[in-house]
Design an enzyme around this catalytic site. Structure first.
Site, PDB file in Angstrom:
ATOM      1  N   SER A 131       0.836  -1.211   0.000  1.00 14.59           N
ATOM      2  CA  SER A 131       0.000   0.000   0.000  1.00 14.59           C
ATOM      3  C   SER A 131       0.868   1.257   0.000  1.00 14.59           C
ATOM      4  O   SER A 131       0.519   2.273  -0.597  1.00 14.59           O
ATOM      5  CB  SER A 131      -0.904   0.022   1.241  1.00 14.59           C
ATOM      6  OG  SER A 131      -1.789  -1.071   1.221  1.00 14.59           O
ATOM      7  N   SER A 157       2.030  -9.406 -11.355  1.00 14.21           N
ATOM      8  CA  SER A 157       1.247 -10.166 -12.343  1.00 14.21           C
ATOM      9  C   SER A 157       2.065 -10.286 -13.616  1.00 14.21           C
ATOM     10  O   SER A 157       2.692  -9.307 -14.049  1.00 14.21           O
ATOM     11  CB  SER A 157      -0.067  -9.452 -12.651  1.00 14.21           C
ATOM     12  OG  SER A 157      -0.830  -9.353 -11.486  1.00 14.21           O
ATOM     13  N   GLU A 361      -4.395  -3.433  -6.821  1.00 18.06           N
ATOM     14  CA  GLU A 361      -4.524  -2.036  -7.286  1.00 18.06           C
ATOM     15  C   GLU A 361      -5.025  -1.101  -6.207  1.00 18.06           C
ATOM     16  O   GLU A 361      -5.867  -0.238  -6.444  1.00 18.06           O
ATOM     17  CB  GLU A 361      -5.475  -1.983  -8.485  1.00 18.06           C
ATOM     18  CG  GLU A 361      -4.971  -2.739  -9.671  1.00 18.06           C
ATOM     19  CD  GLU A 361      -4.019  -1.933 -10.532  1.00 18.06           C
ATOM     20  OE1 GLU A 361      -4.005  -0.705 -10.385  1.00 18.06           O
ATOM     21  OE2 GLU A 361      -3.294  -2.541 -11.312  1.00 18.06           O
TER      22      GLU A 361
END
Ligand code: GRA
Length: 385
Positions: A131, A157, A361
């Site tokens: 974060s 990813s 995200e």
């Protein structure tokens, strides 16, 4: 206010729906179980133009816009959530290069991402910087005409399969976030080690770690100026967050459809289980959460297409859609019970995949922080610079 989609957008949505049902659905369960990365389908989505909606034609895009990307992503995620990650991995770097790249960078780097010829990624997160993006430790040290990258990016990813992508690193550690820079790197150089990581969901989206040991990046691949990295990263996240929000809508819809179908088939105590008010309560809530989230996500996409500030609206949409997906997957589990606790049926995949949307995200807590701090006047979410 106009809630109608244009004919063009309806055609794009229908194309994505047809592709998802014909090409992704037949092997989705097998691909999930075997954790297959479907390079063939990723390529086909590129050929259909799914990665080019925010990119103008001169860089091989189709310029259909953010709302088109959202519609495509929702349709793909409805059938197999992990496959929508592939869209984000192409679109994220491409749209960031479009915004911050030089003409030469755009000409060279955007088309192979849009076509799916090169498998993209964006590398932000590290072991101690999730974060808190500014806490990342990877460094890029200039040496002549290149930068040498040292550090490690975790939970990335596409890490095991990517050919190139965005990477964020400190060029000046004394400056806190203002010393961060953004690069586009091709990974076919010595100095990179990859490690695959296993997750509970999004199984067809390969995840891993990228470890850099004096990994060289040409100085010409710096985006903007040294020190622009944090703002570029925040800008990029605002675009790629929208894709995640759209993916969550797809999962919410899939879980609701499974629950409604089952309620209309399953008979217990002499009646269809849809006739039980406790199931009606779940279905009504699923629909209200999903539809509210969809309006919020579409609004954020519409603002992006209008080139209006939309960070706040994107965070609101991402938060609402992630929660709607998780509510729907959980409610569907309650309705389908043993049939979905079994790994033979689809809903347990929705349940596992839905969880990712509260994490990726910017977690749901990060979105709430952005939203609440804006309301309280602590930190403005919609920046103009
Ligand atoms: O004062 P200044 O001039 O230095 O500027 C400050 C601020 O104005 C500075 O950054 C500026 N800034 C922005 N500029 C433009 C902040 N936000 C923006 C913006 N949106 N646009 C520092 O600002 P700050 O507020 O003090 O920053 P912070 O407290 O360090 O961090 C803010 C925040 C928590 C929002 C940020 O770190 C954040 O967004 N964290 C979440 C990280 C995240 O989303 N990670 C995602 C990883 S990638 C991933 O999940 C892949 C998934 C793939 C998939 O599934 O598709």
């Amino acid at each position: 206010m106009d809630f109608e989609l244009s004919e063009e957008l309806i055609a794009v949505r229908d194309l994505a729906r047809e592709f998802a049902e014909k090409e992704i659905a037949p092997t989705a369960a097998k691909d999930d179980k075997e954790k297959n990365f479907r390079a063939d389908l990723v390529k086909k989505m590129g050929e259909l133009g799914f990665y080019g909606t925010m990119i103008p034609e001169n860089y091989r895009g189709n310029g259909l816009g953010f709302l088109a990307m959202v519609l495509i992503t929702e349709e793909i995620a409805r059938v197999h959530s992990a496959m929508r990650v592939a869209i984000n991995m192409q679109v994220g770097p491409a749209v960031t290069l479009l915004q911050f790249g030089t003409e030469e960078q755009k000409q060279k780097l955007i088309p192979p991402l849009v076509s799916g010829e090169k498998i993209g990624c964006f590398a932000i997160t590290e072991a101690d910087a999730g974060s808190d993006v500014a806490a990342l430790r990877t460094t890029a040290t200039k040496q002549g005409e290149k930068y040498l990258l040292n550090g490690s990016k975790l939970w990335i990813s596409n890490a095991p399969v990517t050919n190139g992508g965005l990477v964020y690193a400190y060029t000046d550690r004394s400056q806190k976030h203002r010393g961060m820079s953004a690069f586009y790197a091709d990974w076919d150089q010595p100095g990179l080690t990859r490690r695959s990581l296993e997750t509970m969901g999004a199984n067809c989206s390969p995840l891993g770690e990228l470890m850099f040991d004096n990994f060289p990046i040409p100085a010409a691949n710096l985006l903007g100026n040294e020190g622009d990295g944090f703002k570029i990263c925040m800008w990029q996240l605002n675009q790629t967050r929208l894709n995640c929000a759209a993916g969550a809508l797809g999962v919410a819809r899939a879980a609701k459809e499974a629950a409604v179908n089952y309620c209309n088939q399953r008979v217990q105590f002499g009646q269809k289980i849809g006739e039980f008010q406790m199931n009606q309560d779940l279905i009504a809530q699923m629909i209200a959460h999903e539809e509210a989230a969809r309006l919020l996500v579409y609004r954020a996409a519409w603002l992006a297409d209008e080139k209006k500030p939309n960070n706040l609206e994107t965070s609101v949409g991402k938060y609402a859609a992630a929660e709607a997906a998780n509510f729907a997957a959980d409610a569907a589990m309650k309705i389908l019970c043993a049939y979905v606790y079994s790994t033979q049926f689809l809903v347990e995949r929705y349940y596992r995949d839905a969880k990712s949307y509260q994490i990726v995200e910017g977690s749901s807590n990060v979105q709430k922080m952005i939203i609440a701090q804006d309301a309280l006047g602590y930190r403005k979410a919609n920046r103009t610079s």
